[in-house]
Design a protein around this motif. Sequence first.
Motif, PDB file in Angstrom:
ATOM      1  N   SER A   1       0.846  -1.195   0.000  1.00  0.00           N
ATOM      2  CA  SER A   1       0.000   0.000   0.000  1.00  0.00           C
ATOM      3  C   SER A   1       0.878   1.240   0.000  1.00  0.00           C
ATOM      4  O   SER A   1       1.668   1.451   0.926  1.00  0.00           O
ATOM      5  CB  SER A   1      -0.917   0.028   1.222  1.00  0.00           C
ATOM      6  OG  SER A   1      -1.607   1.262   1.277  1.00  0.00           O
ATOM      7  N   LEU A   2       0.717   2.036  -1.059  1.00  0.00           N
ATOM      8  CA  LEU A   2       1.340   3.360  -1.129  1.00  0.00           C
ATOM      9  C   LEU A   2       0.251   4.422  -1.277  1.00  0.00           C
ATOM     10  O   LEU A   2       0.460   5.477  -1.865  1.00  0.00           O
ATOM     11  CB  LEU A   2       2.318   3.425  -2.306  1.00  0.00           C
ATOM     12  CG  LEU A   2       3.527   2.484  -2.242  1.00  0.00           C
ATOM     13  CD1 LEU A   2       4.387   2.627  -3.489  1.00  0.00           C
ATOM     14  CD2 LEU A   2       4.364   2.754  -0.998  1.00  0.00           C
ATOM     15  N   ALA A   3      -0.927   4.121  -0.730  1.00  0.00           N
ATOM     16  CA  ALA A   3      -2.067   5.036  -0.834  1.00  0.00           C
ATOM     17  C   ALA A   3      -1.802   6.328  -0.076  1.00  0.00           C
ATOM     18  O   ALA A   3      -1.089   6.346   0.923  1.00  0.00           O
ATOM     19  CB  ALA A   3      -3.316   4.355  -0.289  1.00  0.00           C
ATOM     20  N   PHE A   4      -2.392   7.412  -0.583  1.00  0.00           N
ATOM     21  CA  PHE A   4      -2.363   8.715   0.094  1.00  0.00           C
ATOM     22  C   PHE A   4      -0.934   9.134   0.443  1.00  0.00           C
ATOM     23  O   PHE A   4      -0.602   9.442   1.576  1.00  0.00           O
ATOM     24  CB  PHE A   4      -3.229   8.633   1.358  1.00  0.00           C
ATOM     25  CG  PHE A   4      -3.676   9.982   1.864  1.00  0.00           C
ATOM     26  CD1 PHE A   4      -3.588  11.123   1.079  1.00  0.00           C
ATOM     27  CD2 PHE A   4      -4.206  10.099   3.134  1.00  0.00           C
ATOM     28  CE1 PHE A   4      -3.999  12.350   1.555  1.00  0.00           C
ATOM     29  CE2 PHE A   4      -4.626  11.327   3.630  1.00  0.00           C
ATOM     30  CZ  PHE A   4      -4.515  12.450   2.834  1.00  0.00           C
ATOM     31  N   ASN A   5      -0.072   9.171  -0.578  1.00  0.00           N
ATOM     32  CA  ASN A   5       1.335   9.484  -0.357  1.00  0.00           C
ATOM     33  C   ASN A   5       1.836  10.605  -1.253  1.00  0.00           C
ATOM     34  O   ASN A   5       3.046  10.793  -1.363  1.00  0.00           O
ATOM     35  CB  ASN A   5       2.187   8.228  -0.564  1.00  0.00           C
ATOM     36  CG  ASN A   5       2.566   7.565   0.754  1.00  0.00           C
ATOM     37  OD1 ASN A   5       3.399   8.082   1.498  1.00  0.00           O
ATOM     38  ND2 ASN A   5       1.929   6.447   1.057  1.00  0.00           N
ATOM     39  N   GLY A   6       0.927  11.321  -1.908  1.00  0.00           N
ATOM     40  CA  GLY A   6       1.363  12.429  -2.745  1.00  0.00           C
ATOM     41  C   GLY A   6       2.090  11.989  -3.994  1.00  0.00           C
ATOM     42  O   GLY A   6       2.936  12.723  -4.521  1.00  0.00           O
ATOM     43  N   ILE A   7       1.776  10.804  -4.519  1.00  0.00           N
ATOM     44  CA  ILE A   7       2.437  10.295  -5.726  1.00  0.00           C
ATOM     45  C   ILE A   7       1.693  10.817  -6.957  1.00  0.00           C
ATOM     46  O   ILE A   7       0.475  10.703  -7.043  1.00  0.00           O
ATOM     47  CB  ILE A   7       2.436   8.748  -5.719  1.00  0.00           C
ATOM     48  CG1 ILE A   7       3.171   8.234  -4.475  1.00  0.00           C
ATOM     49  CG2 ILE A   7       3.074   8.200  -6.991  1.00  0.00           C
ATOM     50  CD1 ILE A   7       3.034   6.743  -4.258  1.00  0.00           C
ATOM     51  N   SER A   8       2.437  11.365  -7.878  1.00  0.00           N
ATOM     52  CA  SER A   8       1.819  11.921  -9.081  1.00  0.00           C
ATOM     53  C   SER A   8       2.310  11.184 -10.324  1.00  0.00           C
ATOM     54  O   SER A   8       2.668  10.009 -10.252  1.00  0.00           O
ATOM     55  CB  SER A   8       2.080  13.426  -9.168  1.00  0.00           C
ATOM     56  OG  SER A   8       3.465  13.687  -9.246  1.00  0.00           O
TER      57      SER A   8
END
Length: 953
Positions: A846-853
């Motif tokens: 899970s890398l959810a809600f991490n500011g990844i664009s």
Amino acid sequence: MEKQGHSEAGIISSESHSHVKLLKIHRELLVTHIRNTQCLVDNLLKNDYFSSEDAEIVGACPTQPDKVRKILDLAQSKGEEVSEFLLYVLQQLADAYVDLRPWLSETGFSPSELIQSKVVVNTDPVSRYTEKLRQQLTRDSKFVLCYAQKEELLLEETYSDTIVELVGFSNESLGPLESLSCLLDHRTGVLSEQGETIFICGDAGVGKSMLLQRLQSLWAAGRLDTEFKFFFHFRCRMFSCFKEGDTLCLRDLLFKHYCYPEQDPEEVFAFLLRFPQTALFTFDGLDELHSDFDLSSALDTCSPWEPAHPLVLLTNLLSGKLLKGAGKLLTARTGVEIPRQLLRKKVLLRGFSPSHLRAYTKRMFPERAVQERLLAQLEANPNLCSLCAVPLFCWIIFRCFQHFHSVWEGSAQLPDCTVTLTDVFLLVTEVHLNRTQPTSLVQRNTRGQTETFHAGRGTLHSLGQVAHGGMEKSLFVFRQEEVQAAGMQEGELQLGFLRAVPEQGLGGDQQSYEFFHITLQAFFTAFFLVVDDKVGTGQLLRFFQEWAPAGGAGAESCYPPCLPFPCLKGGGLAGKDPFKNKDHFQFTNLFLCGLLSKAKQKLLRHLVPAAALRRKRKALWAHLFASLQAHLQNLPRVKSGAFNQVQAMPTFVWMLRCIYETQSEKVGQLAAKGICANYLKLTFCNVCSADCSALSFVLHHLRKRLALDLDNNNLNDYGVQELQPCFSRLTVIRLSVNQITDSGVKVLYEELTKYKILTFLGLYNNQITDVGARYIARILDECKGLTHLKLGENKITSEGGKCLAVAVKNSKSIFEIGMWGNRIGDEGAKAFAEALRNHPSLTNLSLAFNGISREGGKSLAQALEQNTSLRIFWLTKNELDDEVAESLAEMLKVNQTLKHLWLIQNQITAKGIAQLADALQRNTGIMEICLNGNLIKPEEAKVFEDEKRIICF
């Protein structure tokens, strides 16, 4: 007609500016809505617009409307200036003439510079009462009332912030409370719009009363950002002073038993009934309310004028049947619950964090040298720091240090060994007893603790008698005759153990008393049971009996009748006395275990015959052994995979506290032997850092390996330090939602890498930064069997993310990584992309809600083309767009092993979804792609209805 009149008034005001005509046209409107004539007369007199004869003429009118008409007649006869000033008073004193606000606004009335230069005095009864309330609360809240009597401690110099957390119905965290004003803010943390009560809970001594006192102080000073005009503060224990036959109407409860208006009480009460939203009520200590009055036999009252028992008034205020819309704050100890339909907002107090403790130290000890000495001693003793997480216990320890610092000329030393709560209360008792010793600049008091207690035996016995008598009835306020019957002398009342009750008028003209805190009453009750020769073993164990369940199905019905702890169902309002809480019995039992421990025998042998002491110790240990065994045998168990999981409850935590208080290795070994399961679950049990000492005291005796789940408690870094003795046994450690910082993570690294048996580490929703992330990466490097790592909702940025990604890349065992809600951004995502390439074991990420664009998303997609291990990938709540969707579509044409891809709440449009749908024609492995909350309209989503693996809504 009235609207037409208003319109005409606007024309008159703007064109002819005749204030006389304005009063004449709207004469009946003013007669109807002006209720306060005295305020108008006072201002007209003060500015020499009325003579004393005019005032007498108005006063001679028989009714209020007649007085208004006479004022209008006189003002109009005196001309434009007086009429304008009358309107100006109506405008300036908006609260006094609240019904005229809309009318004044419509008239567009704007006073001249001459009129604006006039002084307007507010003699409105409501405003005067508000000012009187402010004065009273300023006086009442100036000094700390909770802890001491002899010293006058200024609240402003003593109060320190603690951890205050908004929680849900089941105590799940909703985030920290930013300020005390936010407590009353209807925009945050509201659980039910229909609820009337803001419920503040926390353990004994955690600062609930202090928080309310701080609120009082802020409101009285006008520094609380609210619209409340009234503030009524009641302590729930005062309702225990009323007898069954006592009745009051709401007006008398507020005015006669709190603060009486000096002018026109009927008008003040009428305003309160009309605008209940302008009042704030605080009720402190619901758990300390005890009464023989049977609420089930009383009818609810919705009438503010109808007399009823004060308890009925209390329950109807809390429910909103009386003064619906008023603000209501209620405090109680943890474990007490109120019906959900009453609950508007729920707040949990967790005490001091390490940073709060340092701030409190600086506040209490302004001298830098003293601060450093005290902090050094605390840091050297994590056990003492754990106790200091509770503000009351911290205050006691600091006051003792302060005392010894003055006595020993700056060379004060806190205990450097294991300290129990009993030790802390024995220490404060010693300090208070030494107040009776004469002070001298030449000679210091150097008598030891044993000598002090022997010399004060009579005082201690009298205090114990008072405490015990109240404890048997669950009463915490004592009449003067009860104190005198116990042999208390005037000088002993000044020692600081007892203080005068703040509320007046509840027990007649006699003075009443209470202990400075309920835990002190519990301590003296236990002391009385130990040292009084007449107390037999049955009476000794009397309060253990109070904790016996009343019966029922399931494991609880198997408990012996002497079990000293509450049932496992948790707190609830039930039975004849719905407000009763039994923590005071728990503390009494805990202090009994401490006082009858082997370490305290040297102190007690001078106070109680040795034979009596042996008899009481034997009875207590036998009872504790039997209760412990029965409790452990009947804890509910669940088979979960390879684990035999036992679901412990707050009951178990209290048992551990009692065991720790004995400081008996034999009892600790027995408790450890009784834990047959290999997975101990203690979630939502309100475990604090001091409880970790008790937990370690038992668990370090285990011979086998254990999984320990302490999620959703209040351990903080000191608790992690206290768990050190049992880390050699723990394969699973869950410490999520526990206020842990990088310091605590460092302790985990140092301990866990010694034994290298860890398989699961849960640290979700703590306060871990990149510094802590580096320690966790090293744990992952060195603990080769670690399979699960939960780090979501921390403060990890790209730097920490890169360190963790490198450790993940090198790990051959890691199965699941949870990083939801951090801030690793694109740089961190690129690092995880490198870790994903050809990873042999990572299955869930899970890398959810991490500011990844866009950049980070494309890197992850490309890396997954070379991955065959990942099955579930969460990328929810990032900033992924159609270009990322295109890269993921290309990946899906290659990767046939990924099963679940979550792209919820990103920035993907129908174009990107179309590319993903097209890629599914060449992918048979993927089971779902979740795209809820992206930039797609319902009509656009219909295109993908046939592809069941695409979920848009």
